[in-house]
Design a protein around this motif. Sequence first.
Motif, short mmCIF file in Angstrom:
data_model
loop_
_atom_site.label_atom_id
_atom_site.label_comp_id
_atom_site.label_asym_id
_atom_site.label_seq_id
_atom_site.Cartn_x
_atom_site.Cartn_y
_atom_site.Cartn_z
N SER A 1 49.55 49.76 -17.51
CA SER A 1 48.32 49.09 -17.94
C SER A 1 47.90 48.02 -16.94
O SER A 1 48.73 47.47 -16.22
CB SER A 1 48.54 48.49 -19.32
N LYS A 2 46.58 47.77 -16.93
CA LYS A 2 46.06 46.77 -15.98
C LYS A 2 45.28 45.73 -16.77
O LYS A 2 44.59 46.06 -17.75
CB LYS A 2 45.12 47.43 -14.99
N VAL A 3 45.36 44.50 -16.33
CA VAL A 3 44.65 43.44 -17.05
C VAL A 3 43.32 43.15 -16.36
O VAL A 3 43.11 43.51 -15.20
CB VAL A 3 45.51 42.15 -17.13
N CYS A 4 42.44 42.46 -17.13
CA CYS A 4 41.13 42.12 -16.57
C CYS A 4 41.32 41.18 -15.38
O CYS A 4 42.01 40.17 -15.51
CB CYS A 4 40.28 41.42 -17.63
N ASP A 5 40.70 41.51 -14.26
CA ASP A 5 40.79 40.66 -13.08
C ASP A 5 39.37 40.37 -12.58
O ASP A 5 38.39 40.64 -13.27
CB ASP A 5 41.65 41.33 -12.00
N GLU A 6 39.30 39.84 -11.38
CA GLU A 6 37.96 39.49 -10.86
C GLU A 6 37.09 40.74 -10.68
O GLU A 6 35.89 40.69 -10.91
CB GLU A 6 38.12 38.73 -9.53
N ASP A 7 37.71 41.86 -10.30
CA ASP A 7 36.95 43.11 -10.17
C ASP A 7 36.38 43.55 -11.53
O ASP A 7 35.29 44.12 -11.60
CB ASP A 7 37.84 44.24 -9.63
N PHE A 8 37.15 43.29 -12.58
CA PHE A 8 36.67 43.63 -13.93
C PHE A 8 35.39 42.84 -14.24
O PHE A 8 34.42 43.38 -14.78
CB PHE A 8 37.77 43.33 -14.95
N ILE A 9 35.40 41.56 -13.86
CA ILE A 9 34.20 40.73 -14.10
C ILE A 9 33.03 41.28 -13.26
O ILE A 9 31.92 41.48 -13.78
CB ILE A 9 34.48 39.25 -13.74
N ALA A 10 33.31 41.56 -11.98
CA ALA A 10 32.24 42.09 -11.11
C ALA A 10 31.70 43.41 -11.64
O ALA A 10 30.48 43.64 -11.66
CB ALA A 10 32.77 42.27 -9.70
N ALA A 11 32.61 44.28 -12.12
CA ALA A 11 32.20 45.60 -12.61
C ALA A 11 31.27 45.46 -13.81
O ALA A 11 30.28 46.18 -13.92
CB ALA A 11 33.43 46.41 -12.99
N ASN A 12 31.57 44.52 -14.69
CA ASN A 12 30.74 44.38 -15.89
C ASN A 12 29.48 43.58 -15.62
O ASN A 12 28.46 43.82 -16.26
CB ASN A 12 31.57 43.81 -17.03
N LEU A 13 29.57 42.67 -14.66
CA LEU A 13 28.33 41.98 -14.25
C LEU A 13 27.37 43.04 -13.70
O LEU A 13 26.20 43.10 -14.07
CB LEU A 13 28.68 40.94 -13.19
N PHE A 14 27.92 43.91 -12.85
CA PHE A 14 27.10 44.99 -12.27
C PHE A 14 26.51 45.89 -13.35
O PHE A 14 25.32 46.18 -13.38
CB PHE A 14 27.96 45.82 -11.30
N MET A 15 27.38 46.36 -14.29
CA MET A 15 26.93 47.37 -15.24
C MET A 15 25.97 46.79 -16.27
O MET A 15 24.97 47.43 -16.61
CB MET A 15 28.15 47.99 -15.95
N PHE A 16 26.25 45.58 -16.75
CA PHE A 16 25.33 44.98 -17.73
C PHE A 16 24.01 44.61 -17.05
O PHE A 16 22.95 44.69 -17.68
CB PHE A 16 25.97 43.77 -18.42
N PHE A 17 24.08 44.20 -15.80
CA PHE A 17 22.85 43.91 -15.06
C PHE A 17 22.03 45.20 -14.91
O PHE A 17 20.85 45.24 -15.25
CB PHE A 17 23.21 43.34 -13.68
N SER A 18 22.70 46.27 -14.47
CA SER A 18 21.98 47.53 -14.20
C SER A 18 21.44 48.14 -15.48
O SER A 18 20.25 48.49 -15.58
CB SER A 18 22.90 48.56 -13.54
N ALA A 19 22.36 48.28 -16.49
CA ALA A 19 21.92 48.89 -17.76
C ALA A 19 20.86 47.99 -18.39
O ALA A 19 19.93 48.46 -19.03
CB ALA A 19 23.11 49.04 -18.70
#
Length: 509
Positions: free
Chosen positions: A297-315
């Motif tokens: 398992s992997k925990v939320c890291d800075e990439d997780f924040i970037a990924a969701n910033l990207f996806m919520f921004f785009s969607a």
Amino acid sequence: MCKEQWLFDSVLWLLPVITLITGIITLFYFLGTKNYNYWTKHGVFSNTPRWPFLGNLRISDLPKSNRDLIKGIYDSFEGRGCGGFYFLTKPVLVVRDPDLIVSILVSDFTHFSSRGFHSNEQHDPLSKNLIHLDGPPWKQVRPKMTAAFGINKLRTMISDMDNFAAKTLEQMSKHSNINAEDLSDKFMIDVVSSCLFGINSEAIENPESAFYEVAKQIFDGYHFLVHVFVGYMFPAVHTLARMTVARSQVTHFFKKVTNENLHLRKSEGFSQRKDFFQTLVSMKETQEICKEDNGGSKVCDEDFIAANLFMFFSAGFDSSGKIGAFIIYELAANKEMQTTLRDEVLRVLEKYDDKMSFEALQEMTYLEKIVAEANRKYPILMVIFRKCEKAYRLPDGGLIEPGINVMIPSSAIHYDPKFYPDPEKFDPERFSEENKSQRHQGSYLPFGIGPRICPAWQFAILELKVFVARIVSKYELDLHPSTATPMRLHPRNFLLSPESDIIVNLTKV
Ligand code: HEM
């Protein structure tokens, strides 16, 4: 050489060649059709494909737009609740019956909790986003993310949305006409960036806004469409080709913005803000699990924040931006509807001293109906995607095995005259209280339904209402002669989009 000898030699030479060609054709045919009895074996109705490898697609389908292609597939199962489709050689279940749709998306959700979008996490930092997560990690992070869109939080965002509406009106005052999609996109970009991430993206005011520039790159061309399609249909090919959610410059941009915002928040003291970005930061700090695979398992890291910033921004900006533009188009094309809406907006705003509030928006019931009908006539996502996780028995006994992709063709359902008579007509009265109460839950799907419904659907409706209400309160809208009527839709875009610019003339009221 005598004639007989020559004939004998030729046959000797030709025989292996013919055998080889026959072998290749047989192998090609076998590989291209070996899956074609999948649905029959599993007790699900399907139409027999004609050609190897093409499945139920026909050459004549290729020039069709995505929406027409989806409608064709939906129509091919007329009179049935669902049907097995061969997308090339891949079996996909297509669902038509609203009862079955509700079962899959709501009551039997545990069998279909995954969307099935593939991503290559190891070399794609933006892949750990909510849209691409499935299984236990999705279940774990989704409620935390949805909490950032609770109704009390949304109420507090309305004044921020209204400030951006004022800036939009200021820009409009400098022009005699507008490009509706451009205007709407810029408003949504600033609203999403500010309300969710506390970032001033300056899309409305600054023609060189970096956020606006990157927004155009996200869905420009077919990068995202190809990524979704190949990942959903052929995950192995997706992995082999190391496909990514976004182009490298877009990935770089969102990683940089995340890093800068994290530093800024740190210097401000993290507890100051209560927005969506802060939710993501808290998930990182509490080491929430966001991925489970063979590597553990992997925990939320800075990439997780970037990924969701990207996806919520785009969607966030693109879907609402397009609906905003479609509403402007419909209002400009229908002056009577526009006047009725303007009268309502001005009456309610007068009652609330021109202050935009949750209560004021709730009293604008005609606006509510227009936004609902726009989401019916322009179902931005066109298809709701699911992947079966646990074996599932269809009501007629057919078996859906784990791993099978499921498609719910919302755009075709929204245009089925059985649910929406005269479907091409933009008619807000379809959403009168009486008509709404008679409608099947499974026949209105702009945001999906059930546990995986769009987490920001109420946010989207609010921002659309603020945007439209403020514009009609100040401007009379008319279609510019260059705007195509009736509207033509872009044939290939991932999201339902107009094919050409919607230009609207402005007159102050
Ligand atoms: C008119 C505007 C919008 C429309 C029509 C729309 C539509 C949808 C649809 C159809 C889905 C898929 C639901 C399903 O699979 O059952 C979805 C998911 C999603 N939407 Fe929206 N959306 C809109 C606005 C937004 C906004 C403003 C945001 C973010 C700020 C957003 C973020 C998301 C996310 C993150 C998901 C994935 C949820 C999950 O997988 O759990 N959407 N949206």
